[in-house]
Write an enzyme that holds these catalytic residues in place. Structure first.
Site, PDB file in Angstrom:
ATOM      1  N   THR A 188       0.980  -1.181  -0.054  1.00 14.96           N
ATOM      2  CA  THR A 188       0.040   0.104   0.026  1.00 14.96           C
ATOM      3  C   THR A 188       0.877   1.412   0.125  1.00 14.96           C
ATOM      4  OG1 THR A 188      -1.663   1.200   1.407  1.00 14.96           O
ATOM      5  CG2 THR A 188      -0.030  -0.461   2.352  1.00 14.96           C
ATOM      6  N   ASP A 189       0.357   2.348  -0.498  1.00 13.34           N
ATOM      7  CA  ASP A 189       0.885   3.574  -0.380  1.00 13.34           C
ATOM      8  C   ASP A 189       0.834   4.147   1.040  1.00 13.34           C
ATOM      9  OD1 ASP A 189      -1.769   4.190  -0.114  1.00 13.34           O
ATOM     10  OD2 ASP A 189      -2.017   5.927  -1.540  1.00 13.34           O
ATOM     11  N   GLU A 190      -0.095   3.489   1.924  1.00 15.42           N
ATOM     12  CA  GLU A 190       0.045   4.109   3.093  1.00 15.42           C
ATOM     13  C   GLU A 190       1.708   3.812   4.024  1.00 15.42           C
ATOM     14  OE1 GLU A 190      -3.572   3.445   5.490  1.00 15.42           O
ATOM     15  OE2 GLU A 190      -4.766   3.167   3.347  1.00 15.42           O
TER      16      GLU A 190
ATOM     17  N   TYR B 218      -2.049  -0.709  10.925  1.00 14.50           N
ATOM     18  CA  TYR B 218      -1.926  -1.285   9.663  1.00 14.50           C
ATOM     19  C   TYR B 218      -0.952  -0.986   8.437  1.00 14.50           C
ATOM     20  CZ  TYR B 218      -3.519  -1.779   4.607  1.00 14.50           C
ATOM     21  OH  TYR B 218      -3.358  -2.056   3.330  1.00 14.50           O
TER      22      TYR B 218
ATOM     23  N   LYS C 209       2.059  -3.402   7.193  1.00 15.00           N
ATOM     24  CA  LYS C 209       2.508  -3.608   5.842  1.00 15.00           C
ATOM     25  C   LYS C 209       3.849  -3.139   5.398  1.00 15.00           C
ATOM     26  CE  LYS C 209       0.025  -4.612   3.004  1.00 15.00           C
ATOM     27  NZ  LYS C 209      -0.359  -5.959   2.099  1.00 15.00           N
TER      28      LYS C 209
END
Ligand code: NAD
Ligand code: TYD
Length: 371
Positions: A133-135, A159, A163
């Site tokens: 993810t970009d997060e 989260y 990741k």
């Protein structure tokens, strides 16, 4: 011809990927491994299972020995890892579950691929693709440049941290053991089969059932919305053309605040009701059934703790090197998504369990209206 293990294939993006891949590569073998958590739904891939197009295996990515045996027995040469706990709000309530699946589970899956493929993985054309993810990059200020593949990792939620840890493990398996790995870091996906806890399906279903539309804080947070079909195509390009060891950012190149996107969804629902009189009878609780604007349901509620303000993804690398382009822009993508949820009521009624409704009620009881 590839032989794929798709983990998390009963979830939102995994299921879309299975439909996409089976249509585009009819000769390939596809095996789906999924633990069927609250977010996993066999109904999303049932037609593929029923027609024998893919094999479904119920299991956990943490089961290293079992997965190594599955990869070896099925002579699978490609792993695409979608399996994860994926909802930021849940990670704030229960980080340990996220560490178990996203970190330890990913490590076990990497180990299984290594066990099954041995030292000749690269020569045999094997590939482990990890969906991230970009997060992992954290939050951008209003004027900051979009995330590139070299933006330092700065995850803010449990989260995102889980990741990020998984991404580091994938890289380490490539570096230390020569496992041929690639990673993609994509932005917020939307489209068919998305579990209703995420902003866009949650908003569509709340409008249809006449529930408030909870907007966290001022609603001016920015996400970069990517239609799931574009994401699937990006992964296909990476599997076909990327060297091992590469990471790829994939974004939708949109920069709209949550309030704008939810407002657009409301207008699309209003227009659908105006065009089809049968919808008022099917969804009598919706304001649109009485000719009122759906956006009247918008309610600003207490903000998410540590809420990332802005994500934006620079997809320049995958565009320039692999020829990626966006096929579905936001406005038509939202319209087709609204149409999909209107046309697939049985699916969304089937995936929303009593347990989810209880979780939802608890979640929003803890988010009183703002101001
Ligand atoms: P999802 O929550 O809809 O689906 C996750 C799937 O993984 C479910 O089918 C679930 O049953 C399965 N699963 C969970 N734990 C498992 C375990 N231990 N073993 C095997 N299966 C397990 O998630 P999604 O939105 O489809 O996301 C897929 C991947 O893409 C995730 O890795 C997520 O981090 C990443 N991602 C998602 C988005 C997004 O907008 N949805 C954006 C960027 C990255
Ligand atoms: P979400 O779909 O949970 O994805 P993510 O947190 O991974 O970006 O949320 C998208 C955005 O919408 C995010 O800024 C949080 C916000 N949001 C709301 O305002 N209300 C909601 O009910 C939800 C679920 C999200």
């Amino acid at each position: 011809m590839r032989r794929l293990l798709v983990t998390g294939g009963a979830g939102f993006i995994g299921a879309n990927f299975c439909h996409y891949w089976c249509a585009a590569h009819p000769a390939d073998r596809v095996v789906v491994l999924d633990a069927l958590t609250y977010a996993g739904n066999l109904a999303s891939i049932a037609p593929l299972i029923d027609t024998g197009r893919l094999r479904f295996v119920h299991g956990d990515i943490g089961e290293r020995e079992r997965l190594a045996a599955l990869i070896a027995a099925e002579t699978l040469d490609t792993v695409v890892n979608f399996a994860a706990e994926s909802h930021v709000d849940r990670s704030l309530e229960d980080p340990a579950t996220f560490l178990r699946t996203n970190v330890l589970g990913t490590e076990a899956l990497l180990g299984a691929a290594r066990d099954a493929w041995g030292a000749q993985a690269l020569q045999r054309g094997c590939r482990f693709h990890h969906v991230s993810t970009d997060e992992v990059y954290g939050s951008l200020s209003a004027s900051a440049a979009a995330f590139t593949e070299s933006t330092p990792y700065a995850p803010n939620s449990p989260y995102a941290a889980s990741k990020a840890a998984a991404d580091h493990l994938v890289r380490a398996y490539g570096h230390s053991y020569g496992l041929p790995c690639t990673i993609s870091n994509c932005s917020n996906n939307y489209g068919p089969y998305q579990f209703p806890e995420k902003l866009l399906p949650l908003s569509i279903l709340n409008v249809l059932e006449g529930r408030p539309l909870p907007i966290y804080g001022d609603g001016l947070q920015i996400r970069d919305w990517l239609h799931v079909s574009d994401h699937c195509r990006a992964i296909e390009l990476i599997l076909a053309h990327s060297a091992p060891g590469e990471t790829w950012n994939v974004g939708g190149s949109t920069q709209d605040p949550n309030l704008t996107v939810v407002g657009l969804l409301c207008e699309l629902v209003d227009r659908a009701f105006a065009a089809d009189g049968a919808l008022a009878a099917r969804f009598p609780q919706s304001p649109a059934a009485a000719g009122r604007a759906s956006r009247s349901l918008i309610q600003h509620v207490r903000d998410r703790p540590g809420h990332d303000r802005r994500y934006a993804v620079d997809s320049g690398k995958i565009r320039e090197r692999l020829g990626f382009s966006i096929g579905t822009a936001l406005a038509p993508g939202l319209e087709s998504t609204v149409r999909w949820y209107l046309g697939n009521e049985a699916w969304w009624r089937g995936v929303v369990s009593g347990e989810y409704r209880e979780w939802y009620a608890r979640q929003y009881a803890a988010r009183p209206p703002d101001g």
